[in-house]
Design a protein around this motif. Structure first.
Motif, PDB file in Angstrom:
ATOM      1  N   GLU A  66      36.032 120.764  45.039  1.00 44.27           N
ATOM      2  CA  GLU A  66      35.088 121.712  44.447  1.00 44.27           C
ATOM      3  C   GLU A  66      34.506 122.679  45.486  1.00 44.27           C
ATOM      4  O   GLU A  66      33.525 123.360  45.225  1.00 44.27           O
ATOM      5  CB  GLU A  66      33.956 120.991  43.710  1.00 44.27           C
ATOM      6  N   ARG A  67      35.122 122.714  46.635  1.00 44.82           N
ATOM      7  CA  ARG A  67      34.671 123.655  47.659  1.00 44.82           C
ATOM      8  C   ARG A  67      35.250 125.045  47.395  1.00 44.82           C
ATOM      9  O   ARG A  67      36.320 125.189  46.785  1.00 44.82           O
ATOM     10  CB  ARG A  67      35.073 123.173  49.062  1.00 44.82           C
ATOM     11  N   TYR A  68      34.558 126.053  47.906  1.00 39.44           N
ATOM     12  CA  TYR A  68      34.945 127.442  47.672  1.00 39.44           C
ATOM     13  C   TYR A  68      35.476 128.067  48.964  1.00 39.44           C
ATOM     14  O   TYR A  68      35.014 127.759  50.063  1.00 39.44           O
ATOM     15  CB  TYR A  68      33.745 128.257  47.189  1.00 39.44           C
ATOM     16  N   ARG A  69      36.430 128.983  48.791  1.00 45.28           N
ATOM     17  CA  ARG A  69      36.940 129.747  49.928  1.00 45.28           C
ATOM     18  C   ARG A  69      37.332 131.147  49.453  1.00 45.28           C
ATOM     19  O   ARG A  69      37.561 131.368  48.255  1.00 45.28           O
ATOM     20  CB  ARG A  69      38.147 129.068  50.565  1.00 45.28           C
ATOM     21  N   LEU A  70      37.393 132.069  50.381  1.00 37.67           N
ATOM     22  CA  LEU A  70      37.811 133.429  50.042  1.00 37.67           C
ATOM     23  C   LEU A  70      39.318 133.470  49.808  1.00 37.67           C
ATOM     24  O   LEU A  70      40.081 132.765  50.471  1.00 37.67           O
ATOM     25  CB  LEU A  70      37.446 134.397  51.170  1.00 37.67           C
ATOM     26  N   SER A  71      39.736 134.313  48.874  1.00 38.75           N
ATOM     27  CA  SER A  71      41.157 134.504  48.623  1.00 38.75           C
ATOM     28  C   SER A  71      41.698 135.601  49.541  1.00 38.75           C
ATOM     29  O   SER A  71      40.945 136.235  50.292  1.00 38.75           O
ATOM     30  CB  SER A  71      41.390 134.903  47.160  1.00 38.75           C
ATOM     31  N   TYR A  72      42.995 135.840  49.450  1.00 38.21           N
ATOM     32  CA  TYR A  72      43.608 136.894  50.264  1.00 38.21           C
ATOM     33  C   TYR A  72      43.447 138.274  49.647  1.00 38.21           C
ATOM     34  O   TYR A  72      43.938 139.258  50.200  1.00 38.21           O
ATOM     35  CB  TYR A  72      45.096 136.589  50.467  1.00 38.21           C
ATOM     36  N   LYS A  73      42.741 138.357  48.527  1.00 39.08           N
ATOM     37  CA  LYS A  73      42.551 139.658  47.900  1.00 39.08           C
ATOM     38  C   LYS A  73      41.771 140.591  48.818  1.00 39.08           C
ATOM     39  O   LYS A  73      42.084 141.790  48.922  1.00 39.08           O
ATOM     40  CB  LYS A  73      41.819 139.510  46.564  1.00 39.08           C
ATOM     41  N   LEU A  77      42.918 144.233  50.440  1.00 38.55           N
ATOM     42  CA  LEU A  77      42.097 145.438  50.335  1.00 38.55           C
ATOM     43  C   LEU A  77      41.890 146.060  51.708  1.00 38.55           C
ATOM     44  O   LEU A  77      41.989 147.280  51.884  1.00 38.55           O
ATOM     45  CB  LEU A  77      40.746 145.115  49.698  1.00 38.55           C
ATOM     46  N   GLY A  78      41.585 145.213  52.679  1.00 34.96           N
ATOM     47  CA  GLY A  78      41.404 145.712  54.035  1.00 34.96           C
ATOM     48  C   GLY A  78      42.680 146.305  54.596  1.00 34.96           C
ATOM     49  O   GLY A  78      42.655 147.338  55.271  1.00 34.96           O
ATOM     50  N   GLN A  79      43.802 145.660  54.289  1.00 36.75           N
ATOM     51  CA  GLN A  79      45.079 146.175  54.768  1.00 36.75           C
ATOM     52  C   GLN A  79      45.396 147.518  54.129  1.00 36.75           C
ATOM     53  O   GLN A  79      45.905 148.428  54.776  1.00 36.75           O
ATOM     54  CB  GLN A  79      46.198 145.176  54.459  1.00 36.75           C
ATOM     55  N   ALA A  80      45.084 147.619  52.825  1.00 37.69           N
ATOM     56  CA  ALA A  80      45.322 148.883  52.120  1.00 37.69           C
ATOM     57  C   ALA A  80      44.471 149.999  52.715  1.00 37.69           C
ATOM     58  O   ALA A  80      44.925 151.138  52.859  1.00 37.69           O
ATOM     59  CB  ALA A  80      45.018 148.720  50.637  1.00 37.69           C
ATOM     60  N   LEU A  81      43.227 149.670  53.079  1.00 42.52           N
ATOM     61  CA  LEU A  81      42.354 150.659  53.702  1.00 42.52           C
ATOM     62  C   LEU A  81      42.904 151.091  55.053  1.00 42.52           C
ATOM     63  O   LEU A  81      42.941 152.285  55.381  1.00 42.52           O
ATOM     64  CB  LEU A  81      40.945 150.085  53.870  1.00 42.52           C
TER      65      LEU A  81
END
Length: 255
Positions: A66-73, A77-81
């Protein structure tokens, strides 16, 4: 330790970004209670924002811990920028040269889900003012940029097609025929379709993989560009788009 939010700004937006920033700083899956303690907010409040971030794909939750982590989304986005910044750096001198050669305003746009976003412009003084600004989102059906995206970028028409002027094409069958013509000749025009008296002509830009990544566009008075546009203007535009594609590593020279 509680983080003080700026009361003069939208606090919900601040909290959402704060959660993302703290999770990035932690760098590993985190329990709700630990995250709330780190931020200094109640578990109920943090949980509400986490559910929103989960629904948008920015956060993932391990069903067992039930722990949370950031996804690669966020990474994408950063790569697209970063990619966009690199492309704009390459595009700017090409745009200036095209403006100087043709005398028209030149813009650089990239495709989004809802249309073509203008990222940069090099303006020229013309009898008809080009009121479009960087950041504007242009409809696929009513812009030369959008027709390029329909032809080469896999864009899809919206269910409702707005008539910006009396000359905007809103018949799907007519647009299908027009897009086929764009695919055959490699450029698109939109005379008086977004703004009466203004014509835009666009060409596609490709990256090193051969993928469509952007459009290069000239825009100016319809009575100067012509309908159809004068061949010398089309040639200058397509040459510039080809040059920019080459600068990005493209070698198939489709433009």
């Amino acid at each position: 330790m509680a983080v003080e939010l700026d009361k003069s700004a939208n606090q919900s937006t601040q909290m959402a970004f704060l959660i993302v920033e703290v999770m990035a700083e932690i760098g590993k899956p985190v329990a709700l209670s630990d995250l709330a303690r780190r931020i200094g907010a109640s578990k109920v409040r943090v949980f509400r924002f986490l559910r929103t971030l989960l629904s948008m794909g920015y956060v993932l939750q391990d069903p067992e811990t039930e722990r949370y982590r950031l996804s690669y989304k966020l990474y994408h986005l950063g790569q697209a920028l970063a990619d966009s910044t690199d492309i704009l750096r390459e595009a700017r001198p090409v745009m200036v040269a095209l403006r100087d050669l043709t005398g028209f305003t030149v813009s650089f746009s990239q495709m989004e889900a809802g249309g073509m976003r203008i990222l940069d412009m090099v303006r020229s003084q013309q009898p008809v003012e080009i009121v479009t600004r960087p950041g504007a989102l242009l409809d696929f059906h009513a812009s030369a940029q959008g027709k390029i995206a329909l032809a080469f970028g896999g864009a899809r028409l919206a269910e409702t097609l707005r008539a910006w002027t009396g000359e905007t094409h809103v018949d799907p069958a007519q647009l299908t025929t027009e897009v086929a013509a764009v695919q055959a000749r490699g450029w698109a025009e939109a005379p008086n379709e977004t703004l009466q008296g203004v014509t835009a002509v666009s060409a596609p830009v490709y990256d090193m993989t051969g993928a469509f990544v952007a459009t290069l566009t000239i825009a100016g008075p319809t009575f100067i560009i012509g309908t159809p546009p004068e061949p010398r203007f089309v040639q200058a535009l397509t040459d510039a788009a080809r040059r920019l594609s080459t600068n990005l590593g493209n070698t198939d020279q489709r433009t």
